[in-house]
Structures are given as structure tokens and as C-alpha cells.
Design an enzyme around this catalytic site. Structure first.
Site, PDB file in Angstrom:
ATOM      1  N   ASP A 217       0.773  -1.440   0.041  1.00  0.00           N
ATOM      2  CA  ASP A 217       0.176   0.020  -0.069  1.00  0.00           C
ATOM      3  C   ASP A 217       0.709   1.380   0.079  1.00  0.00           C
ATOM      4  O   ASP A 217       1.969   1.273   0.682  1.00  0.00           O
ATOM      5  CB  ASP A 217      -0.955  -0.124   1.329  1.00  0.00           C
ATOM      6  CG  ASP A 217      -1.991   0.967   1.267  1.00  0.00           C
ATOM      7  OD1 ASP A 217      -2.921   0.816   0.504  1.00  0.00           O
ATOM      8  OD2 ASP A 217      -1.637   2.080   2.103  1.00  0.00           O
ATOM      9  N   GLU A 276       1.537  -0.755  -5.080  1.00  0.00           N
ATOM     10  CA  GLU A 276       0.575   0.411  -5.297  1.00  0.00           C
ATOM     11  C   GLU A 276       1.298   1.826  -5.234  1.00  0.00           C
ATOM     12  O   GLU A 276       1.583   2.370  -4.336  1.00  0.00           O
ATOM     13  CB  GLU A 276      -0.745   0.419  -4.267  1.00  0.00           C
ATOM     14  CG  GLU A 276      -1.893   1.351  -4.543  1.00  0.00           C
ATOM     15  CD  GLU A 276      -2.189   2.010  -3.691  1.00  0.00           C
ATOM     16  OE1 GLU A 276      -3.116   2.758  -3.728  1.00  0.00           O
ATOM     17  OE2 GLU A 276      -1.660   2.517  -2.628  1.00  0.00           O
TER      18      GLU A 276
HETATM   19  C1  NOJ Z   1      -4.720   2.735  -0.766  1.00  0.00           C
HETATM   20  C2  NOJ Z   1      -5.713   1.807  -0.622  1.00  0.00           C
HETATM   21  O1  NOJ Z   1      -6.013   1.062  -1.667  1.00  0.00           O
HETATM   22  C3  NOJ Z   1      -6.821   2.805  -0.066  1.00  0.00           C
HETATM   23  O2  NOJ Z   1      -7.900   1.923   0.067  1.00  0.00           O
HETATM   24  C4  NOJ Z   1      -6.209   3.432   1.423  1.00  0.00           C
HETATM   25  O3  NOJ Z   1      -7.472   4.090   1.839  1.00  0.00           O
HETATM   26  C5  NOJ Z   1      -5.087   4.194   1.064  1.00  0.00           C
HETATM   27  N1  NOJ Z   1      -4.118   3.388   0.364  1.00  0.00           N
HETATM   28  C6  NOJ Z   1      -4.498   4.513   2.451  1.00  0.00           C
HETATM   29  O4  NOJ Z   1      -3.854   3.430   3.180  1.00  0.00           O
END
Ligand code: NOJ
Length: 562
Positions: A217, A276
Site C-alpha cells: 500500500d 501500489e
Molecule cells: C490505498 C488503499 O488502496 C486505500 O484503500 C487506502 O485508503 C489508502 N491506500 C491508504 O492506506
């Protein structure tokens, strides 16, 4: 594309193939909205285990499990209290082990979500930081600064958080902590050696329990370079994000991932990771490097319109980037953060010149959701028809495909959730501006009837609309025209046809038709227009909508064997 990368072509969870991930179909499970085994209204791990036969019939290669850790759910579980445990409402570590065993027995790999940029404010470290004085080692694990003004009553900087509102929160003693996301998600200080060591421990903890990979993440946010003088938001905005921005996509973030790689490679097969990282496309390859995380999400198709030219450009560009990094690319249309693609594609065109690249199509989806009721503009059938065509195209592309739970049922976004049931912090932090992400997180319908359409024995916390009945697994199972049947057939055929990671464009002579071939004679043709077109020679294997007089109608994809 001429380069051919030889891999073991069919991923198999029981094999030690180190390349299983390169062309995997990965199914994202948002655990609290998948299946509720104990009737508390919240999906859980035993619920997922009970549905492994469903996942197996679907034909996916791996599951990506969104956070299942203890959490107050200030951000849907991305606010983690303890990285090495299971939320008691979702089960126990033994339940987790049972899930891993059931998935592996079915030949399905498991990728878990790791949230290293921030903890929750209930994490033991943060509680210790609050109980400790300014300048203490406990505070050094986070990003604390003195406030400005009398007794530090003003924030140290005027930064805006990604979720809207201020990015600094006071703790009552003149100090403030930084949070990129919700107030309950304090950012960690990755310059602190203890933070680094603890995450290595977490990677080993889950790897030892049989996890095959990690989805990382906010992978572009961990490294920060903040001196005594903090820049203003305007200065941050004016600084290019090319490796030396104080907050985002810093080159030195890759030192962290180089350490992680040593852990990944100490397992057989090596554990995988996918970043991500919402970074400029030309910087994505760094995250996908074999010396780092190994793969990075490419969200370009997710941001594009249903448009042949945009798709072709994006596909060509990303296959080039994949070659550059030595990784394979990742295709995504839907996930838990965006408006479902069936809905996006049912919205009116954005007009000439509108392109992808700035969350544009996705943002438009949100704007429509805000104006819900005022503008009955969604063409539901057209949106789903296009989504089916886009997915069939996606599943024929080289690289891995990430699918989001419910898209295989042709689910649309739920646009009209009452405000009082909404949970997403982006809704609460942006009143009247952002409707939030709850509309794609409504629990799945399994049966046509029942208090929560078979999700569990209690009503779902995000209420399911009546139209979910028609999309229930029970309703679609066995129906040759259903989206579930299309996904099952496509995923089964993909296994059969899967081949080396290369693609050759086939010139169709039309701007609104995209055709390509894969080695071994697998051909995919998509008609983005409205008029039926002729298909190339070959045996038609699968279509996303019926052919019309042997021709490919608008908003339809066909797979052929040449
Ligand atoms: C990306 C995640 O996919 C999302 O759902 C989240 O709110 C943010 N990162 C913060 O962790």
C-alpha cells in the site's frame, strides 16, 4: 513487441515456479464484504474459506486479500492496529492458516495487503508515542513536529492530506503528527531503524505462514526527507516528483525495498510483491525492478475511456515499460478505491480531447455519483456490455490481470447509499465534494433472496440494493449469458491459451477496432464502436456478447484461434 519471455506458463500454487505471478489472474477480496460466516454482518476469514470452491470454479490463479488485521476501520482496515494478527471479528490466526491451506489445496496462491506507510492510531507504537515526551524514541517512530505560534497551537505546515483536510494533527503538548491519509493513520518514520526492522519481521511472519506475496500500500510514500524547516503546500506542489520530492516517490524508497527483496528471495519460491504506487508512468519501472518489489500496478486502463486509441496507446506503452523493468505488467479496471468499471463505462462521453492519465474517467464517475438522482444519466446495460468487452480484452493481454470481487457478477456501483451508513473517510473529510468509495464495497450477493442475499445471516453493514438479486451468484450460475459464465469461460480458456509474454497488433483498418495476436494463434478483437465489423479468419472461441450474423457487434470482444 518481439521479445519473448519464457516462463512456466500455467501458474500452479503447488509448484515452486518462481514466475507464477507474471501472468496470473489475481482476484481481490475485500474481506469484510465477501462472505460472513458467523452472522455478525461483517465478512470474515472462515467465510472466504467456505467459498474457496467458488474461487476455484472461477479459475483464478491467486487471491489478493485486502487488510484483515485488527483495525477500528477508520479507513476500511488500512488503519492497522497490529500487523501480525487477525481482526477478531474476522477470525484468528488459525483461521488464516486454514484459509491458506484451502487456497493452496485448490491451486490458488495468496497475496496479502501490507500497509507500511502508516499505522493506525491504536497501534501500540502510536499509543506509546502519545504517552511519551517530545523527543523520545517512541515519538521518533512517527513524524512529530512542534507546532507554530503560541504554545504550538498552529500546525507545523499547511499541508493538505490525500483524503482532504489538514495533514497535521495536534496531540495537546504543542506537538503535531503528520498523516497523509485519515487522522487515525499516523505516518511512520522510515528513517527509524526499528520501523525498518519490524516490517522485515512482518514480511517473514506472513511468509512463514505460507503467504505467496504482498500488495504494498502507498509504496511511493514511505521515504520522506523533512528537515527542520518544512516546505509549504505550495512549495510541495511546485516540486517535481522525480526522485527528490520531500514526500513522494523518492529514489531512496528503493533502499527499503532492496532490503525486502532479500527477505522475499530467502523463500522458495521467492515471495512476490506488487507496488501500489501512483507515480508518473516513467518512474514505475523502479518499483517493478527485480531488485525491489518486482511488480507495480499500472492503473492506466482504469483511468481511460472506453476508447480504442487510448487502449492501444496504453497497452503498447505499458508492455514497453514491462520490458524495461524485466517485470510483467498489471492490468486493472476495478478495485476497492474506484467506481466500478461497468458504471464508469455507462456514463456519457467526456467529449473530444478527454484522455486518461489524471484519474479522469474515474473522477467523472465520482462526480456522477455526487449528482445522483439529479441526472439519470447512467446507461446500465451499455456500461456492463462495455465492461465485459474490456475485461475479455484484458484477459488476453500479456501480464497479470487484477480482478475485483463482484466484477465477475457484472455489479454496478451502488450510488445511492444513505449518508448515515457511509464509512469511507474520504466522504466525511470532503462534504459535498467526494461521495467516497463505499459504493464499490457493498457486500456480495450470493443468493437471490435472504436477509443479505446469502452474504450471511444478518443484514450487511452497507445495505445491498434490491437489484443485487439479479446479480447473485445463484442467479448467474449456469446461465450461459451471465457475466459469471463469461468470466469462468474466459479464465479457463486463458489457462489453456496462455503463452509467452508478447503481443502483435493486427491492423484492422478501423480506428474503433483493436485486434492483437499472441503466440500460438490466440487472437483477440474488440469493437469499441457501434457498427458490426467482420472478424478475421479463425475459430471463434468466446465472445463477450453474441455475434450478429457472424459479425462482431459494437462494444464486444471476441477471442479466436487463428
Ligand atoms: C490505498 C488503499 O488502496 C486505500 O484503500 C487506502 O485508503 C489508502 N491506500 C491508504 O492506506
Amino acid at each position: 513487441m518481439t521479445e519473448v519471455i519464457e516462463t512456466d506458463l500455467i501458474p500452479d500454487a503447488t509448484s515452486r515456479d518462481a514466475n507464477w505471478w507474471r501472468q496470473a489472474a489475481v482476484y481481490q477480496i475485500y474481506p469484510r464484504a465477501f462472505a460472513d460466516s458467523n452472522g455478525d454482518g461483517m465478512g470474515d476469514l472462515p467465510g472466504i474459506t467456505s467459498r474457496v470452491p467458488y474461487l476455484s470454479d472461477l479459475g483464478i490463479d491467486a487471491v489478493w486479500l485486502s487488510p484483515f488485521y485488527p483495525s477500528a476501520l477508520a479507513d476500511g482496515g488500512y488503519d492497522v492496529d497490529d500487523y501480525r494478527d487477525v481482526d477478531p471479528r474476522l477470525g484468528t490466526l488459525e483461521d488464516f492458516d486454514a484459509l491458506v491451506a484451502a487456497l493452496h489445496a485448490a491451486g490458488i496462491k495468496l497475496i496479502v495487503d501490507l500497509v507500511p506507510n502508516h499505522t493506525s492510531d491504536r497501534h501500540a507504537w502510536f499509543r506509546e508515542a502519545l504517552a511519551s515526551p517530545k523527543g523520545s524514541p517512541a515519538r521518533d517512530r512517527y513524524i512529530f513536529r512542534d507546532g507554530k505560534g503560541p504554545r504550538g497551537s498552529e500546525p507545523p505546515a499547511d499541508w493538505t492530506s490525500v483524503f482532504g483536510g489538514p495533514a497535521w494533527e495536534p496531540v495537546g503538548d504543542g506537538q503535531w503528527y503528520m498523516h497523509h491519509f485519515a487522522v487515525q493513520q499516523p505516518d511512520l518514520n522510515w528513517n527509524n531503524p526499528e520501523v525498518r526492522a519490524d516490517f522485515l519481521h512482518t514480511l517473514r511472519f506472513w511468509s512463514d505462514r505460507g503467504v505467496d506475496g504482498f500488495r504494498v500500500d502507498v509504496a511511493h510514500g514511505l521515504a520522506k526527507n523533512l528537515g527542520a524547516e518544512l516546505p509549504s503546500q505550495a512549495e510541495l506542489d511546485a516540486t517535481p516528483k522525480d526522485g527528490d520530492h520531500p514526500l513522494w516517490d523518492r529514489d531512496d524508497v528503493h533502499d527499503i525495498y532492496a532490503d525486502w527483496r532479500k527477505v522475499f528471495d530467502s523463500y522458495d519460491p521467492p515471495r512476490t510483491a506488487v507496488a501500489e504506487a501512483w507515480v508518473a508512468a516513467h518512474r514505475r519501472a523502479r518499483y517493478a525492478s527485480a531488485h525491489g518489489l518486482g511488480q507495480a500496478f499500472n492503473f492506466d486502463l482504469l483511468e481511460a475511456d472506453f476508447d480504442a486509441e487510448q487502449f492501444r496507446e496504453i497497452i503498447t506503452f505499458n508492455l514497453g515499460l514491462a520490458e524495461e523493468s524485466g517485470s510483467s505488467t498489471t492490468w486493472v479496471f476495478s478495485n476497492h478505491d474506484v467506481v466500478r468499471h461497468a458504471t464508469r463505462y455507462g456514463l456519457p462521453p467526456r467529449g473530444p480531447g478527454a484522455g486518461g492519465g489524471d484519474h479522469t474517467a474515474e473522477k467523472q464517475g465520482r462526480q456522477w455519483l455526487l449528482a445522483r438522482g439529479a441526472e439519470p444519466v447512467l446507461e446500465r446495460e451499455l456500461g456492463l456490455r462495455r465492461a465485459r468487452a474490456a475485461t475479455l480484452l484484458e484477459l488476453a493481454l500479456p501480464g497479470s490481470s487484477y480482478l475485483y470481487q463482484g466484477e465477475e457478477l457484472g455489479l454496478h456501483e451502488v450510488p445511492d447509499l444513505p449518508d448515515e451508513v457511509r464509512q469511507d473517510p474520504t466522504f466525511f473529510r470532503n462534504p459535498g465534494v467526494d461521495v467516497g468509495r463505499d459504493g464499490c464495497r457493498v457486500p456480495l450477493p450470493w443468493t437471490r433472496e435472504g436477509v443479505s442475499f446469502g452474504f450471511g445471516d444478518a443484514p450487511a453493514d452497507l445495505p445491498q440494493p434490491a437489484w443485487f438479486a439479479d446479480h447473485a451468484v445463484e442467479a448467474e450460475d449456469g446461465d450461459p449469458a451471465s457475466t459469471l459464465t463469461l468470466y469462468r469461460r474466459a479464465l479457463a480458456l486463458r489457462h489453456e491459451l496462455q503463452t509467452a509474454e508478447s503481443l502483435t497488433w493486427i491492423e484492422s483498418g478501423r480506428d474503433d477496432v483493436l485486434a492483437f495476436g499472441r503466440p500460438g494463434g490466440w487472437v483477440s478483437v474488440t469493437n469499441f464502436g457501434t457498427d458490426p465489423v467482420d472478424l478475421p479468419d479463425g475459430e471463434v472461441l468466446l465472445t463477450s456478447a453474441p455475434l450478429e450474423g457472424g459479425r462482431l457487434p459494437g462494444a464486444t470482444t471476441a477471442w479466436l484461434r487463428a
